[in-house]
Design a protein around this motif. Structure first.
Motif, PDB file in Angstrom:
ATOM      1  N   THR A  14       0.847  -1.191   0.000  1.00 39.72           N
ATOM      2  CA  THR A  14       0.000   0.000   0.000  1.00 39.72           C
ATOM      3  C   THR A  14       0.882   1.240   0.000  1.00 39.72           C
ATOM      4  OG1 THR A  14      -1.732   1.216   1.168  1.00 39.72           O
ATOM      5  CG2 THR A  14      -0.206  -0.012   2.530  1.00 39.72           C
ATOM      6  N   THR A  15       0.350   2.327  -0.536  1.00 41.48           N
ATOM      7  CA  THR A  15       1.064   3.601  -0.459  1.00 41.48           C
ATOM      8  C   THR A  15       0.661   4.374   0.795  1.00 41.48           C
ATOM      9  OG1 THR A  15      -0.624   4.693  -1.790  1.00 41.48           O
ATOM     10  CG2 THR A  15       1.273   3.786  -2.962  1.00 41.48           C
ATOM     11  N   SER A  16      -0.279   3.833   1.550  1.00 42.85           N
ATOM     12  CA  SER A  16      -0.789   4.491   2.748  1.00 42.85           C
ATOM     13  C   SER A  16      -0.061   3.987   3.996  1.00 42.85           C
ATOM     14  CB  SER A  16      -2.296   4.218   2.889  1.00 42.85           C
ATOM     15  OG  SER A  16      -2.745   4.569   4.169  1.00 42.85           O
ATOM     16  N   MET A  17       0.719   4.865   4.627  1.00 42.51           N
ATOM     17  CA  MET A  17       1.442   4.477   5.839  1.00 42.51           C
ATOM     18  C   MET A  17       0.471   4.070   6.944  1.00 42.51           C
ATOM     19  SD  MET A  17       4.343   3.888   7.217  1.00 42.51           S
ATOM     20  CE  MET A  17       5.734   4.782   6.595  1.00 42.51           C
ATOM     21  N   GLY A  18      -0.664   4.765   7.048  1.00 44.43           N
ATOM     22  CA  GLY A  18      -1.660   4.418   8.068  1.00 44.43           C
ATOM     23  C   GLY A  18      -2.196   3.010   7.880  1.00 44.43           C
ATOM     24  N   THR A  19      -2.476   2.641   6.633  1.00 45.09           N
ATOM     25  CA  THR A  19      -2.956   1.283   6.336  1.00 45.09           C
ATOM     26  C   THR A  19      -1.883   0.262   6.686  1.00 45.09           C
ATOM     27  OG1 THR A  19      -4.402   2.079   4.579  1.00 45.09           O
ATOM     28  CG2 THR A  19      -3.794  -0.244   4.512  1.00 45.09           C
ATOM     29  N   ALA A  20      -0.646   0.535   6.302  1.00 47.57           N
ATOM     30  CA  ALA A  20       0.453  -0.387   6.611  1.00 47.57           C
ATOM     31  C   ALA A  20       0.603  -0.560   8.117  1.00 47.57           C
ATOM     32  CB  ALA A  20       1.752   0.124   5.999  1.00 47.57           C
ATOM     33  N   MET A  21       0.523   0.537   8.846  1.00 51.97           N
ATOM     34  CA  MET A  21       0.648   0.462  10.305  1.00 51.97           C
ATOM     35  C   MET A  21      -0.499  -0.357  10.904  1.00 51.97           C
ATOM     36  SD  MET A  21       3.316   2.055  11.470  1.00 51.97           S
ATOM     37  CE  MET A  21       4.439   3.412  11.244  1.00 51.97           C
ATOM     38  N   THR A  22      -1.703  -0.198  10.370  1.00 54.43           N
ATOM     39  CA  THR A  22      -2.862  -0.941  10.877  1.00 54.43           C
ATOM     40  C   THR A  22      -2.676  -2.446  10.711  1.00 54.43           C
ATOM     41  OG1 THR A  22      -4.326   0.909  10.388  1.00 54.43           O
ATOM     42  CG2 THR A  22      -5.356  -1.238  10.636  1.00 54.43           C
ATOM     43  N   TYR A  23      -2.090  -2.866   9.590  1.00 56.27           N
ATOM     44  CA  TYR A  23      -1.879  -4.284   9.311  1.00 56.27           C
ATOM     45  C   TYR A  23      -0.528  -4.809   9.794  1.00 56.27           C
ATOM     46  CZ  TYR A  23      -6.016  -4.401   6.332  1.00 56.27           C
ATOM     47  OH  TYR A  23      -7.301  -4.352   5.857  1.00 56.27           O
ATOM     48  N   SER A  24       0.200  -4.034  10.581  1.00 59.10           N
ATOM     49  CA  SER A  24       1.573  -4.388  10.950  1.00 59.10           C
ATOM     50  C   SER A  24       1.680  -5.485  12.004  1.00 59.10           C
ATOM     51  CB  SER A  24       2.326  -3.151  11.436  1.00 59.10           C
ATOM     52  OG  SER A  24       1.781  -2.684  12.651  1.00 59.10           O
ATOM     53  N   GLY A  25       0.600  -5.914  12.555  1.00 57.45           N
ATOM     54  CA  GLY A  25       0.646  -6.990  13.544  1.00 57.45           C
ATOM     55  C   GLY A  25      -0.147  -6.635  14.785  1.00 57.45           C
ATOM     56  N   LYS A  26      -0.326  -7.621  15.623  1.00 57.78           N
ATOM     57  CA  LYS A  26      -1.093  -7.432  16.856  1.00 57.78           C
ATOM     58  C   LYS A  26      -0.143  -7.340  18.044  1.00 57.78           C
ATOM     59  CE  LYS A  26      -5.185  -9.751  15.150  1.00 57.78           C
ATOM     60  NZ  LYS A  26      -5.815  -8.638  14.568  1.00 57.78           N
ATOM     61  N   GLY A  27      -0.658  -6.906  19.157  1.00 61.69           N
ATOM     62  CA  GLY A  27       0.172  -6.798  20.344  1.00 61.69           C
ATOM     63  C   GLY A  27       0.892  -5.462  20.417  1.00 61.69           C
ATOM     64  N   ASN A  28       1.970  -5.452  21.194  1.00 59.36           N
ATOM     65  CA  ASN A  28       2.710  -4.215  21.429  1.00 59.36           C
ATOM     66  C   ASN A  28       3.703  -3.871  20.333  1.00 59.36           C
ATOM     67  OD1 ASN A  28       1.387  -3.847  23.840  1.00 59.36           O
ATOM     68  ND2 ASN A  28       2.914  -5.003  25.003  1.00 59.36           N
ATOM     69  N   ARG A  29       4.014  -4.832  19.459  1.00 57.69           N
ATOM     70  CA  ARG A  29       5.008  -4.601  18.414  1.00 57.69           C
ATOM     71  C   ARG A  29       4.493  -5.059  17.065  1.00 57.69           C
ATOM     72  NH1 ARG A  29      11.008  -5.817  20.544  1.00 57.69           N
ATOM     73  NH2 ARG A  29      11.033  -4.134  22.053  1.00 57.69           N
ATOM     74  N   GLY A  30       4.976  -4.405  16.040  1.00 58.30           N
ATOM     75  CA  GLY A  30       4.625  -4.784  14.674  1.00 58.30           C
ATOM     76  C   GLY A  30       5.807  -4.554  13.763  1.00 58.30           C
ATOM     77  N   THR A  31       5.653  -4.990  12.525  1.00 58.77           N
ATOM     78  CA  THR A  31       6.705  -4.822  11.523  1.00 58.77           C
ATOM     79  C   THR A  31       6.072  -4.427  10.200  1.00 58.77           C
ATOM     80  OG1 THR A  31       8.025  -6.567  12.556  1.00 58.77           O
ATOM     81  CG2 THR A  31       8.608  -5.959  10.311  1.00 58.77           C
ATOM     82  N   ILE A  32       6.677  -3.466   9.516  1.00 63.68           N
ATOM     83  CA  ILE A  32       6.267  -3.165   8.137  1.00 63.68           C
ATOM     84  C   ILE A  32       7.511  -3.087   7.272  1.00 63.68           C
ATOM     85  CG2 ILE A  32       4.161  -1.923   8.783  1.00 63.68           C
ATOM     86  CD1 ILE A  32       5.576   0.665   8.024  1.00 63.68           C
ATOM     87  N   PHE A  33       7.321  -3.396   6.000  1.00 63.26           N
ATOM     88  CA  PHE A  33       8.373  -3.236   5.008  1.00 63.26           C
ATOM     89  C   PHE A  33       8.083  -1.950   4.258  1.00 63.26           C
ATOM     90  CE2 PHE A  33       8.335  -8.080   4.899  1.00 63.26           C
ATOM     91  CZ  PHE A  33       9.378  -8.181   5.803  1.00 63.26           C
ATOM     92  N   GLU A  34       9.044  -1.060   4.249  1.00 63.49           N
ATOM     93  CA  GLU A  34       8.930   0.194   3.503  1.00 63.49           C
ATOM     94  C   GLU A  34       9.608  -0.035   2.153  1.00 63.49           C
ATOM     95  OE1 GLU A  34       9.267   4.559   5.083  1.00 63.49           O
ATOM     96  OE2 GLU A  34      11.277   3.742   4.722  1.00 63.49           O
ATOM     97  N   VAL A  35       8.788  -0.211   1.119  1.00 61.96           N
ATOM     98  CA  VAL A  35       9.276  -0.647  -0.181  1.00 61.96           C
ATOM     99  C   VAL A  35       9.545   0.541  -1.092  1.00 61.96           C
ATOM    100  CG1 VAL A  35       8.711  -2.013  -2.223  1.00 61.96           C
ATOM    101  CG2 VAL A  35       7.974  -2.802   0.028  1.00 61.96           C
ATOM    102  N   GLN A  36      10.739   0.564  -1.674  1.00 62.56           N
ATOM    103  CA  GLN A  36      11.052   1.516  -2.729  1.00 62.56           C
ATOM    104  C   GLN A  36      11.055   0.741  -4.034  1.00 62.56           C
ATOM    105  OE1 GLN A  36      14.649   3.716  -2.216  1.00 62.56           O
ATOM    106  NE2 GLN A  36      13.844   4.898  -0.512  1.00 62.56           N
ATOM    107  N   ALA A  37      10.266   1.214  -4.991  1.00 63.61           N
ATOM    108  CA  ALA A  37      10.163   0.533  -6.282  1.00 63.61           C
ATOM    109  C   ALA A  37      10.285   1.554  -7.399  1.00 63.61           C
ATOM    110  CB  ALA A  37       8.825  -0.195  -6.385  1.00 63.61           C
ATOM    111  N   GLY A  38      10.991   1.164  -8.447  1.00 66.16           N
ATOM    112  CA  GLY A  38      11.089   2.020  -9.626  1.00 66.16           C
ATOM    113  C   GLY A  38       9.817   1.909 -10.452  1.00 66.16           C
ATOM    114  N   ARG A  39       9.727   2.661 -11.528  1.00 61.90           N
ATOM    115  CA  ARG A  39       8.531   2.654 -12.381  1.00 61.90           C
ATOM    116  C   ARG A  39       8.248   1.273 -12.965  1.00 61.90           C
ATOM    117  NH1 ARG A  39       5.094   5.359 -10.876  1.00 61.90           N
ATOM    118  NH2 ARG A  39       3.987   4.977 -12.782  1.00 61.90           N
TER     119      ARG A  39
END
Length: 116
Positions: A14-39
């Motif tokens: 997703t391009t939405s940081m809020g959406t990524a954070m929401t799906y980052s996991g349950k509990g006190n900690r989560g993980t997201i991958f911040e992806v850089q992609a070319g065209r």
């Protein structure tokens, strides 16, 4: 030496940081991958198909190569720690298309039928 991994299935992003954070996991900690992609490597937007178009979802094709680069960092979202892993993605441009796969299958079926 960079850390590389290959995603064997479709990768939902997703391009939405809020959406990524929401799906980052349950509990006190989560993980997201911040992806850089070319065209070329950006993937396909499925926003027009989505029940939740505000998530601005992109799908990366199978066998995309992911390379961890840069420093990991911790961000906070709704009183949770979220580990952010920066990645570069390179899609597999040698993968066959659906049309090529159908063509191969057709040849196999015709050859099998002719040998009966």
């Amino acid at each position: 030496m960079p850390f590389l991994l290959v995603e064997f299935g479709l990768m939902s992003t997703t391009t939405s940081m809020g959406t990524a954070m929401t799906y980052s996991g349950k509990g006190n900690r989560g993980t997201i991958f911040e992806v850089q992609a070319g065209r070329v490597d950006i993937g396909a937007s499925i926003k027009f198909l989505s029940q939740y178009p505000e998530e601005d979802e992109f799908l990366m094709q199978p066998l995309s190569c992911l390379e961890v680069f840069g420093d990991l960092r911790i961000e906070y979202f709704e009183n949770r720690e979220v580990l952010v892993v920066p990645l570069r993605v390179n899609v597999n441009l040698k993968g066959i298309t659906v049309e090529e796969l159908e063509g191969r299958r057709k040849v196999i079926q015709i050859t099998s039928f002719c040998s009966l």
